[in-house]
Design a protein around this motif. Structure first.
Motif, PDB file in Angstrom:
ATOM      1  N   PRO A  26       0.803  -1.225   0.000  1.00  0.00           N
ATOM      2  CA  PRO A  26       0.000   0.000   0.000  1.00  0.00           C
ATOM      3  C   PRO A  26       0.839   1.281   0.000  1.00  0.00           C
ATOM      4  O   PRO A  26       0.475   2.267  -0.644  1.00  0.00           O
ATOM      5  CB  PRO A  26      -0.803  -0.111   1.303  1.00  0.00           C
ATOM      6  CG  PRO A  26      -0.950  -1.577   1.528  1.00  0.00           C
ATOM      7  CD  PRO A  26       0.333  -2.185   1.024  1.00  0.00           C
ATOM      8  N   GLN A  27       1.963   1.244   0.692  1.00  0.00           N
ATOM      9  CA  GLN A  27       2.780   2.435   0.860  1.00  0.00           C
ATOM     10  C   GLN A  27       3.271   3.049  -0.453  1.00  0.00           C
ATOM     11  O   GLN A  27       3.576   4.228  -0.526  1.00  0.00           O
ATOM     12  CB  GLN A  27       3.989   2.065   1.721  1.00  0.00           C
ATOM     13  CG  GLN A  27       4.705   3.235   2.312  1.00  0.00           C
ATOM     14  CD  GLN A  27       5.826   2.730   3.208  1.00  0.00           C
ATOM     15  OE1 GLN A  27       5.595   2.350   4.341  1.00  0.00           O
ATOM     16  NE2 GLN A  27       7.028   2.711   2.691  1.00  0.00           N
ATOM     17  N   GLU A  28       3.319   2.217  -1.503  1.00  0.00           N
ATOM     18  CA  GLU A  28       3.805   2.768  -2.782  1.00  0.00           C
ATOM     19  C   GLU A  28       2.657   3.145  -3.721  1.00  0.00           C
ATOM     20  O   GLU A  28       2.886   3.454  -4.882  1.00  0.00           O
ATOM     21  CB  GLU A  28       4.770   1.775  -3.445  1.00  0.00           C
ATOM     22  CG  GLU A  28       4.213   0.403  -3.641  1.00  0.00           C
ATOM     23  CD  GLU A  28       5.283  -0.697  -3.572  1.00  0.00           C
ATOM     24  OE1 GLU A  28       6.435  -0.415  -3.226  1.00  0.00           O
ATOM     25  OE2 GLU A  28       4.931  -1.855  -3.871  1.00  0.00           O
ATOM     26  N   LEU A  29       1.426   3.160  -3.189  1.00  0.00           N
ATOM     27  CA  LEU A  29       0.276   3.549  -4.005  1.00  0.00           C
ATOM     28  C   LEU A  29      -0.185   4.961  -3.640  1.00  0.00           C
ATOM     29  O   LEU A  29      -0.296   5.303  -2.465  1.00  0.00           O
ATOM     30  CB  LEU A  29      -0.874   2.563  -3.799  1.00  0.00           C
ATOM     31  CG  LEU A  29      -0.561   1.096  -4.151  1.00  0.00           C
ATOM     32  CD1 LEU A  29      -1.751   0.206  -3.817  1.00  0.00           C
ATOM     33  CD2 LEU A  29      -0.177   0.971  -5.629  1.00  0.00           C
ATOM     34  N   VAL A  30      -0.450   5.757  -4.657  1.00  0.00           N
ATOM     35  CA  VAL A  30      -0.882   7.146  -4.460  1.00  0.00           C
ATOM     36  C   VAL A  30      -2.304   7.301  -4.991  1.00  0.00           C
ATOM     37  O   VAL A  30      -2.595   6.923  -6.123  1.00  0.00           O
ATOM     38  CB  VAL A  30       0.054   8.124  -5.204  1.00  0.00           C
ATOM     39  CG1 VAL A  30      -0.420   9.572  -5.036  1.00  0.00           C
ATOM     40  CG2 VAL A  30       1.491   7.965  -4.731  1.00  0.00           C
TER      41      VAL A  30
END
Ligand code: PBG
Ligand code: ZN
Length: 325
Positions: A26-30
């Protein structure tokens, strides 16, 4: 007997997990979010099922969901109540984006805020730059973009993201930010943005349809690759901190080449048309949305993308937390 049996490592899920080369978290999704001035309630965007033009309150609610889902950042697009020839709504202190940024920063201090910087939603022409007698006024455009970026930084944006494709804007924005005490604000440059049919559904969301002509005079020609490298290199030189390639799926060769040649933080924008296609097929029962989306997203990572801007960012984050990958 053959000694080499590649299938042996595919039989068990645990074994597949052990040798998986690419990850998706999730952390790399904007998550891109639209906020419209004067709206009392959220308005569903017909061309992008599941996406909304948000009211200010609606935006805060959605941002809370995004944070809970663990997305890496939200990226804001503003739609003004009125458009002006000069695009001046983009850099109005009381405009919808500065107001949204101030509220989001206050409410969610730890949520990374990215603000799209462009004029196309604010100009009467619907173009990303300012045109005088059908010709682009480069100086006026760069000044307006830099002013807009500074205002968004002041209002709470951690990252400003110019999406206009005007030559030299990264340097102009960097200079002004530095001069005004915002040397810590990062620039995410839409360095490599193709003139794509896949932006179709977005025009309904951002109300930025060009009133005449198209964007081929400033966005890139789809058949070209070398030009993408020159654009990316120029933006790095000008002070960009992060690059974006757009659209994603049809341009993964470009992402691969940029990562190989320039070794620089680079994301992709999984654009509105890519979203609409999967949504439409899924609605017909012709394709499984979740599996298709996760396969698409992981292919972007496999090509080398460090992060992904996607309308599925929140949904996919929930799927991932439930153990989809
Ligand atoms: C223009 C802009 C575009 C998108 C975001 N900002 C392209 C365009 O209208 O030409 C497209 C995003 C999408 O399709 O999801 N500044
Ligand atoms: Zn634009």
């Amino acid at each position: 007997m053959i000694a080499n049996r590649p299938g042996r490592i595919r039989r068990l899920a645990s074994m597949r997990g052990l040798v998986r080369e690419t990850t998706l978290v999730p952390q790399e999704l904007v998550m891109p979010l639209f906020v419209k001035e004067g709206l009392r309630r959220d308005w569903a965007i017909p061309s992008m099922p599941g996406q909304f033009q948000h009211s200010l309150d609606g935006l805060l609610k959605e941002a809370r969901r995004c944070r809970k889902a663990g997305v890496g950042a939200v990226m804001l697009f503003g739609i003004p109540a009125r458009k002006h020839i000069s695009g001046s709504g983009a850099f109005s202190e009381t405009g919808i984006i500065p107001r949204a940024l101030r509220r989001l920063k206050k409410e969610f201090p730890d949520l990374l805020l990215v603000a799209d910087v462009c004029l196309c939603a604010y100009t009467r022409s619907g173009h990303c730059g300012l045109h005088v007698k059908n010709r682009l006024d480069k100086d006026a455009t760069l000044a307006a973009l830099a002013r807009t970026a500074l205002l968004y930084a002041r209002s709470g944006a951690d990252v400003v993201a110019p999406s206009d494709m005007m030559d030299g804007r990264v340097a102009r924005i960097r200079d002004l930010l530095n001069a005004k005490g915002f040397s810590d604000t990062a620039i995410l440059s839409y360095a490599v943005k193709y003139a794509s049919a896949y932006y179709g559904p977005f025009r309904q969301a951002a109300e930025n349809t060009p009133q005449s002509g198209d964007r081929r005079g400033y966005q890139m020609d789809p058949p070209n690759t070398d030009e993408a490298l020159r654009e990316a290199a120029a933006d790095i030189e000008e002070g960009a901190d992060l690059l974006l390639v757009k659209p994603a799926l049809s341009y993964l060769d470009i992402v691969f080449r940029i990562k190989q040649d320039l070794v620089f933080p680079t994301g992709v924008y999984n654009v509105s048309g890519e979203y609409a296609m999967v949504k439409a097929a899924a609605a017909q029962g012709w394709i499984n949305e979740k599996n298709t989306v996760l396969e698409n997203l992981v292919s972007m990572k496999r090509a080398g993308a460090d992060f992904i801007v996607s309308y599925w960012a929140r949904c996919a984050s929930d799927w991932l937390r439930e153990g989809a990958y």
